[in-house]
Design a protein around this motif. Sequence first.
Motif, PDB file in Angstrom:
ATOM      1  N   LEU A  66     -16.083  -8.736  -2.290  1.00 39.20           N
ATOM      2  CA  LEU A  66     -16.050  -8.408  -0.859  1.00 39.20           C
ATOM      3  C   LEU A  66     -16.650  -7.026  -0.551  1.00 39.20           C
ATOM      4  O   LEU A  66     -17.532  -6.903   0.305  1.00 39.20           O
TER       5      LEU A  66
ATOM      6  N   THR B  45      -5.492  -6.853  -9.884  1.00 37.75           N
ATOM      7  CA  THR B  45      -4.791  -7.457  -8.738  1.00 37.75           C
ATOM      8  C   THR B  45      -3.361  -7.823  -9.128  1.00 37.75           C
ATOM      9  O   THR B  45      -2.437  -7.722  -8.316  1.00 37.75           O
TER      10      THR B  45
ATOM     11  N   ASN C 185      -6.136 -10.488   6.643  1.00 38.77           N
ATOM     12  CA  ASN C 185      -4.732 -10.363   6.235  1.00 38.77           C
ATOM     13  C   ASN C 185      -3.757 -10.644   7.381  1.00 38.77           C
ATOM     14  O   ASN C 185      -2.539 -10.580   7.196  1.00 38.77           O
TER      15      ASN C 185
ATOM     16  N   PHE D 147      -5.655  -0.686  -5.032  1.00 40.39           N
ATOM     17  CA  PHE D 147      -6.583  -1.401  -4.144  1.00 40.39           C
ATOM     18  C   PHE D 147      -7.990  -0.803  -4.253  1.00 40.39           C
ATOM     19  O   PHE D 147      -8.973  -1.534  -4.286  1.00 40.39           O
TER      20      PHE D 147
ATOM     21  N   TYR E 275     -14.289  -8.855  -7.573  1.00 42.96           N
ATOM     22  CA  TYR E 275     -13.964  -8.694  -6.145  1.00 42.96           C
ATOM     23  C   TYR E 275     -15.265  -8.407  -5.395  1.00 42.96           C
ATOM     24  O   TYR E 275     -15.659  -7.266  -5.204  1.00 42.96           O
TER      25      TYR E 275
ATOM     26  N   TYR F 126      -9.264 -12.749  -6.586  1.00 41.37           N
ATOM     27  CA  TYR F 126      -7.846 -12.381  -6.392  1.00 41.37           C
ATOM     28  C   TYR F 126      -7.027 -12.569  -7.669  1.00 41.37           C
ATOM     29  O   TYR F 126      -5.824 -12.335  -7.673  1.00 41.37           O
TER      30      TYR F 126
ATOM     31  N   GLU G 153       1.008 -12.130   0.162  1.00 46.34           N
ATOM     32  CA  GLU G 153      -0.181 -11.849   0.996  1.00 46.34           C
ATOM     33  C   GLU G 153      -0.951 -13.128   1.299  1.00 46.34           C
ATOM     34  O   GLU G 153      -1.009 -14.043   0.473  1.00 46.34           O
TER      35      GLU G 153
ATOM     36  N   GLY H  60     -14.119  -4.331   6.489  1.00 47.24           N
ATOM     37  CA  GLY H  60     -13.218  -4.460   5.340  1.00 47.24           C
ATOM     38  C   GLY H  60     -12.503  -5.794   5.242  1.00 47.24           C
ATOM     39  O   GLY H  60     -11.655  -5.973   4.380  1.00 47.24           O
ATOM     40  N   SER H  61     -12.765  -6.705   6.184  1.00 47.75           N
ATOM     41  CA  SER H  61     -12.077  -8.007   6.203  1.00 47.75           C
ATOM     42  C   SER H  61     -10.566  -7.866   6.353  1.00 47.75           C
ATOM     43  O   SER H  61      -9.811  -8.749   5.940  1.00 47.75           O
ATOM     44  N   THR H  62     -10.147  -6.755   6.950  1.00 43.53           N
ATOM     45  CA  THR H  62      -8.716  -6.568   7.208  1.00 43.53           C
ATOM     46  C   THR H  62      -8.200  -7.668   8.125  1.00 43.53           C
ATOM     47  O   THR H  62      -7.041  -8.083   8.016  1.00 43.53           O
TER      48      THR H  62
ATOM     49  N   SER I 292      -4.938 -14.002   2.621  1.00 41.76           N
ATOM     50  CA  SER I 292      -6.240 -13.425   2.925  1.00 41.76           C
ATOM     51  C   SER I 292      -7.100 -14.565   3.496  1.00 41.76           C
ATOM     52  O   SER I 292      -7.637 -15.378   2.743  1.00 41.76           O
TER      53      SER I 292
ATOM     54  N   ILE J 298      -9.483  -2.244  -7.211  1.00 37.12           N
ATOM     55  CA  ILE J 298      -9.880  -3.647  -6.960  1.00 37.12           C
ATOM     56  C   ILE J 298     -11.279  -3.678  -6.327  1.00 37.12           C
ATOM     57  O   ILE J 298     -12.130  -4.490  -6.684  1.00 37.12           O
TER      58      ILE J 298
ATOM     59  N   PHE K 210      -1.477  -4.686  -8.805  1.00 45.09           N
ATOM     60  CA  PHE K 210      -1.346  -4.392  -7.367  1.00 45.09           C
ATOM     61  C   PHE K 210      -0.199  -5.218  -6.766  1.00 45.09           C
ATOM     62  O   PHE K 210       0.661  -4.694  -6.047  1.00 45.09           O
TER      63      PHE K 210
ATOM     64  N   MET L 101      -1.344 -15.003  -2.150  1.00 42.63           N
ATOM     65  CA  MET L 101      -0.883 -14.268  -3.322  1.00 42.63           C
ATOM     66  C   MET L 101       0.635 -14.406  -3.394  1.00 42.63           C
ATOM     67  O   MET L 101       1.333 -14.252  -2.392  1.00 42.63           O
TER      68      MET L 101
ATOM     69  N   TYR M  32       0.806  -1.234   0.000  1.00 45.76           N
ATOM     70  CA  TYR M  32       0.000   0.000   0.000  1.00 45.76           C
ATOM     71  C   TYR M  32       0.834   1.276   0.000  1.00 45.76           C
ATOM     72  O   TYR M  32       0.781   2.053   0.936  1.00 45.76           O
TER      73      TYR M  32
HETATM   74  C1  AVI Z   1      -7.365  -5.336   2.370  1.00 38.46           C
HETATM   75  N1  AVI Z   1      -7.701  -6.734   2.233  1.00 38.46           N
HETATM   76  C2  AVI Z   1      -8.888  -7.088   3.024  1.00 38.46           C
HETATM   77  C3  AVI Z   1      -7.756  -7.226   0.851  1.00 38.46           C
HETATM   78  C4  AVI Z   1      -8.112  -8.741   0.831  1.00 38.46           C
HETATM   79  O1  AVI Z   1      -9.083  -9.089   0.168  1.00 38.46           O
HETATM   80  O2  AVI Z   1      -7.440  -9.513   1.502  1.00 38.46           O
HETATM   81  C5  AVI Z   1      -6.448  -7.000   0.110  1.00 38.46           C
HETATM   82  C6  AVI Z   1      -6.438  -7.560  -1.288  1.00 38.46           C
HETATM   83  N2  AVI Z   1      -5.482  -8.267  -1.814  1.00 38.46           N
HETATM   84  C7  AVI Z   1      -5.779  -8.593  -3.050  1.00 38.46           C
HETATM   85  N3  AVI Z   1      -6.948  -8.114  -3.331  1.00 38.46           N
HETATM   86  C8  AVI Z   1      -7.393  -7.426  -2.252  1.00 38.46           C
END
Ligand code: AVI
Length: 324
Positions: free
Chosen positions: A61, A217, A170, A50, A59, A210, A284, A165-167, A286, A53, A220, A256, A42
């Motif tokens: 979410l 993505t 991560n 992001f 996506y 993803y 990453e 945000g489902s943080t 998730s 995304i 990103f 990822m 970030y």
């Molecule tokens: C910030 N976070 C919740 C996103 C996720 O879905 O884990 C980050 C992300 N990575 C790839 N796409 C989005």
Amino acid sequence: MAIGNANGAGLPPGENLRRQFERDVLAGLSTPQKALPCKYLYDETGSKLFEAICDLDDYYLTRTEAAIFNRALNEMASVLGRQAVLIEPGAGNCEKAEPLLAAMKNPRAYYPLDISPEILLEAQQRIQQRLPQLEIAPIFGDFTGDEVWGRLPPSAARQVIFFPGSTIGNFSHEQARELLIRFAGQLNPGDGLLLGADLVKDSVVLERAYHDSNHVTEAFNKNLLSRINSELNGDFNTEAFAHRAFYHSFRQRVEMHLVSLVEQQVSVAGRQFQFAEGETIHTENSHKYTLPGLQELLRETGFSPEKYWTDNNQHYAIYFAQIR
Ligand code: AVI
């Protein structure tokens, strides 16, 4: 804001952060499974990617969480109660808190926490115009550290930590537990937590989210290599790496990675790193939760799960829990 550490006393904050980035990258590229902390995705470009995304069809979410909020806002506001204080770690532009604050009954105060002062101050102005009676006190810093929590004003009112945000996904399970214990340490019996989390689902849906068809993505993920090139004098050829995202069903997480397409050597901050063809950098995780898994996490960390809201497909959940 100065973020002090033992190695960087007296340095400007930006230089401290750069040195920490360098230490983390060099360490992460030196382990048998190369890995980089996802927080470094970030930078300015990464944050914009992001945001893009979040608007993608693939996506699900962001729009699923937003639809749950829209539908349940008034119910959530009454669960939070009158004159509550809302605390939001990692608030960013505060766009999720704003409608919630507007629906809440005489909220006493809003304390958004974030490392980026510019974005918080802009959000403060915007929300203050809409809700002139509300006390808004932005707090700048990293919510995963202790220091920032010590700067929250003490409050006799009911406090609710808002973490959408489902943080949480991560963080590893261990880190998620530590984080919720930190949240719980900030709260008193009867105080609350409103937590958004992505749920376990069909791997095709997860992998599309993803590995989107617009390749945002991918951009990103690869931006992390460009960031290393510009900030740490690296020479990654971003064309020589591919984006990979897959669902690990046993670990219940989307991973990822960046895959080296050839055998190659890369230089970062004067150090050389070898890549075999097919070797990856893990960038990453998730994590996805089941509803019972979320309840267990909340119970283990001192909360009593009270109520949740979800969408018709049970793709996403927002949980309200109280401190026991
Ligand atoms: C910030 N976070 C919740 C996103 C996720 O879905 O884990 C980050 C992300 N990575 C790839 N796409 C989005």
